[in-house]
Scaffold this active site. Structure first.
Site, PDB file in Angstrom:
ATOM      1  N   LYS A  88       0.928  -1.263  -0.197  1.00 39.44           N
ATOM      2  CA  LYS A  88      -0.022   0.104   0.044  1.00 39.44           C
ATOM      3  C   LYS A  88       0.987   1.349   0.032  1.00 39.44           C
ATOM      4  CE  LYS A  88      -4.219  -1.599   0.419  1.00 39.44           C
ATOM      5  NZ  LYS A  88      -5.572  -1.275  -0.113  1.00 39.44           N
ATOM      6  N   ASP A 136      -8.274  -0.164   6.823  1.00 39.55           N
ATOM      7  CA  ASP A 136      -8.082  -1.219   7.842  1.00 39.55           C
ATOM      8  C   ASP A 136      -6.643  -1.147   8.468  1.00 39.55           C
ATOM      9  OD1 ASP A 136     -10.511  -2.631   7.865  1.00 39.55           O
ATOM     10  OD2 ASP A 136     -10.301  -3.343   5.869  1.00 39.55           O
TER      11      ASP A 136
HETATM   12  C1  LIG Z   1      -1.734  -6.602   2.914  1.00 39.04           C
HETATM   13  C2  LIG Z   1      -3.158  -6.339   2.158  1.00 39.04           C
HETATM   14  N1  LIG Z   1      -3.336  -7.342   0.792  1.00 39.04           N
HETATM   15  C3  LIG Z   1      -4.122  -7.051   0.065  1.00 39.04           C
HETATM   16  C4  LIG Z   1      -4.958  -5.978   0.352  1.00 39.04           C
HETATM   17  C5  LIG Z   1      -6.225  -5.943  -0.643  1.00 39.04           C
HETATM   18  O1  LIG Z   1      -6.126  -4.552  -1.529  1.00 39.04           O
HETATM   19  P1  LIG Z   1      -7.348  -4.223  -2.168  1.00 39.04           P
HETATM   20  O2  LIG Z   1      -8.086  -3.670  -1.288  1.00 39.04           O
HETATM   21  O3  LIG Z   1      -6.457  -2.918  -3.175  1.00 39.04           O
HETATM   22  O4  LIG Z   1      -7.911  -5.399  -2.993  1.00 39.04           O
HETATM   23  C6  LIG Z   1      -4.953  -5.162   1.442  1.00 39.04           C
HETATM   24  C7  LIG Z   1      -5.903  -3.917   1.433  1.00 39.04           C
HETATM   25  O5  LIG Z   1      -5.785  -3.202   2.481  1.00 39.04           O
HETATM   26  C8  LIG Z   1      -3.799  -5.384   2.124  1.00 39.04           C
HETATM   27  O6  LIG Z   1      -3.560  -4.416   3.375  1.00 39.04           O
END
Ligand SMILES: Cc1ncc(COP(=O)(O)O)c(C=O)c1O
Length: 417
Positions: A88, A136
Site C-alpha cells: 500500500k 483497515d
Molecule cells: C496486505 C493487504 N493485502 C491485500 C489487500 C487488498 O488490496 P485491495 O483492497 O486493493 O484489494 C490489502 C488491502 O488493504 C492489504 O492490506
C-alpha cells in the site's frame, strides 16, 4: 504429496470461472482512463525517483513448486516496501503527492516536483491542507507517510475492528487517527461525510460514482509491482521472455488485483497470465459481483450475514467500481477461502517446510498462497485452472507482520501446541 499439505487438501473453497473473461479481449479506452501504459509510466517515473525507492525482492520457492508439481512458484515480497510493511506504500503516498502537486500548480500556475514538497518550498500552502481516508491499516499508513514527507496534515479513520498495533503504526507518521464504532464499509462513508465538513481531501483506495481519479492514481502506484516483476521475469528469471502463467492474488476492494491485471493486460495482451482473484469467504465482494454479473455487495457470514475476516486488509463488503471495471473482464477466476486456513498458511510461509526461504507474511497476504496450495493439490481443480508441471506461478506477499500479537497467536504460539 507431502502429508504436511493435507490441511489445504481437505479445506473447502469456492471457485468461479469468469464467463466474461477471454484472453483475446482488447483492453479498451474506458479502462485506459483508469490504468494505461502512460499513466503507469508517470507513476513509475515519479516513485522511482524517491530516495526510499528500492525494487522489492522476487523470491523463488523451488521446494514448494516441486511439492506441487509446478515448474516455479515466485513470491513478490512487498513486506519491506518503503519500510511501511505493505504494498500500500506505493499507492496512498503517491496520491497524496499528486493532490498536493496539482493544488499548488493550480494556485500558483507553475510546475513543481516532489523535491520541492520534501524541501518544504510551499509549506505555507501545504501545511494548511488535510488529507483523509478510511483504512483497515495499511492504506492509512501510506497516506499518513505521504502527508508527513510532503508536508500536509492527515486524519485517518479506522473501523472498530482495527488493532492497536495498526493504529500505532499510523500514528508514528504524525497523523490524527479516529477509531469509529463502525465496520470498514461504513467507515468509508463516514470519512467521506466528515471530509466535506472539515474541508479535507479524501485519498481513498476505493472509488465511487463521481470519485475515480484518486483511487485510479493509487492503482497506478501499485502497478510498479507488476512492472518490476515483469522486468525480472524477462531479464533474469527465465532465459526466454516468459511471463508467469498464473497469478493468485488476494483482494479487498480489488485495487491491487486490478492494477496487476490491468498492467499485464495492457503489456502482454493475449499472453497475459491467468488471474485468480482470492477473497475470504465472509468478505467476498468480487466473487459476489462475478456470480451476479454486476457489482454486488458481499453476503458475509452464512449465519450472521456479517462481513468479518481475520484477514484485516481483505475485510471489505463492497468492491471498488473502477477495480471491478478491469476485473469483470480481466480476471479469469474468482475464488473464496475460509478464515481457518490463514494461520496454517502463515505458519507454512514462516516455517518453510520444503527448504525454501522463510517468508514473514501477515494475515492479509497469504490468501494467494493458500489458494494455490488448495487448488494445486486438488486434481479436478488443477485441470480447470490449467495447472501443470510447466506452470509458473506468481504470488504477492502483500504485507509483512503488521499485527505482532495476532502473528504471535496464529504462528508462534500455535507452533508450540
Ligand atoms: C496486505 C493487504 N493485502 C491485500 C489487500 C487488498 O488490496 P485491495 O483492497 O486493493 O484489494 C490489502 C488491502 O488493504 C492489504 O492490506
Amino acid at each position: 504429496m507431502d502429508r504436511y499439505l493435507s490441511i489445504w487438501k481437505r479445506s473447502q473453497f469456492n471457485l468461479l470461472p469468469n464467463p466474461d473473461a477471454s484472453s483475446s479481449l482488447i483492453y479498451g479506452e474506458d479502462l485506459k482512463q483508469i490504468l494505461s501504459r502512460e499513466n503507469c509510466q508517470l507513476a513509475l517515473d515519479e516513485i522511482t525517483r524517491w530516495p526510499e525507492y528500492e525494487v522489492s525482492p522476487l523470491t523463488s520457492l523451488p521446494g514448494l513448486a516441486k511439492e506441487l508439481n509446478l515448474v516455479d512458484v515466485s513470491f513478490k515480497d512487498e513486506s519491506k516496501r518503503f519500510n511501511l510493511g505493505s504494498f500500500k506504500a506505493l499507492g496512498g503516498a503517491y496520491a497524496v503527492f499528486r493532490f498536493l502537486k496539482s493544488t499548488i500548480e493550480q494556485k500558483l500556475a507553475i510546475e513543481i516536483g516532489s523535491d520541492d514538497l520534501r524541501n518544504r518550498i510551499y509549506e505555507d500552502i501545504t501545511s494548511q491542507l488535510t488529507v483523509t481516508t478510511a483504512t483497515d491499516g495499511n492504506h492509512g499508513r501510506s497516506v499518513a507517510w505521504g502527508a508527513q514527507i510532503f508536508g500536509c496534515k492527515a486524519t485517518i479513520y479506522v473501523p472498530t475492528s482495527c488493532s492497536t498495533s495498526r493504529i500505532t503504526a499510523i500514528k508514528e507518521f504524525g497523523a490524527t487517527v479516529i477509531q469509529t464504532s463502525l465496520n470498514y464499509d461504513e467507515t468509508v462513508e463516514h470519512c467521506a461525510k466528515e471530509a466535506k465538513k472539515q474541508n479535507a481531501q479524501v485519498i481513498s483506495d476505493t472509488s465511487w460514482d463521481d470519485y475515480r481519479d484518486i483511487p485510479a492514481q493509487i492503482m497506478q502506484g501499485y502497478s510498479i509491482i507488476a512492472e518490476e516483476t515483469l522486468k525480472e521475469y524477462f531479464t533474469r528469471r527465465f532465459r526466454q521472455a516468459i511471463p508467469p502463467s498464473h497469478i493468485f492474488i488476494q483482494a479487498g476492494v480489488g485495487g491491487l488485483a486490478a492494477a496487476i491485471t490491468g498492467y499485464f493486460w495492457t503489456y502482454l495482451g493475449e499472453r497475459r497470465p491467468k488471474i485468480i482473484i482470492v477473497e475470504p469467504e465472509t468478505a467476498a465482494c468480487l466473487y459476489a459481483s462475478a456470480a451476479e454479473g454486476t457489482l454486488t455487495k458481499a453476503s458475509g457470514d452464512k449465519e450472521t450475514g456479517k462481513i468479518h475476516t481475520v484477514m484485516a486488509g481483505l475485510d471489505c463488503g463492497e468492491a471498488s467500481p473502477i477495480a471491478w471495471d478491469i476485473l469483470s473482464h480481466g480476471a479469469d477466476f474468482f475464488m473464496t477461502i475460509p478464515d481457518a486456513i490463514t494461520g496454517p498458511t502463515m505458519k507454512l510461509a514462516a516455517a518453510s517446510p520444503f527448504d525454501d526461504q522463510a517468508i514473514e507474511a501477515g494475515e492479509s497476504s497469504i490468501a494467494g498462497l493458500a489458494a494455490l496450495i488448495m487448488t494445486a493439490t486438488h486434481e479436478d481443480t488443477r485441470e480447470v485452472l490449467g495447472l501443470s508441471p510447466d506452470s509458473r506461478i506468481l504470488l504477492i506477499n502483500s504485507e509483512g507482520i503488521m499485527d505482532q500479537s495476532l502473528y504471535q497467536e496464529l504462528v508462534v504460539e500455535d507452533q508450540l501446541k
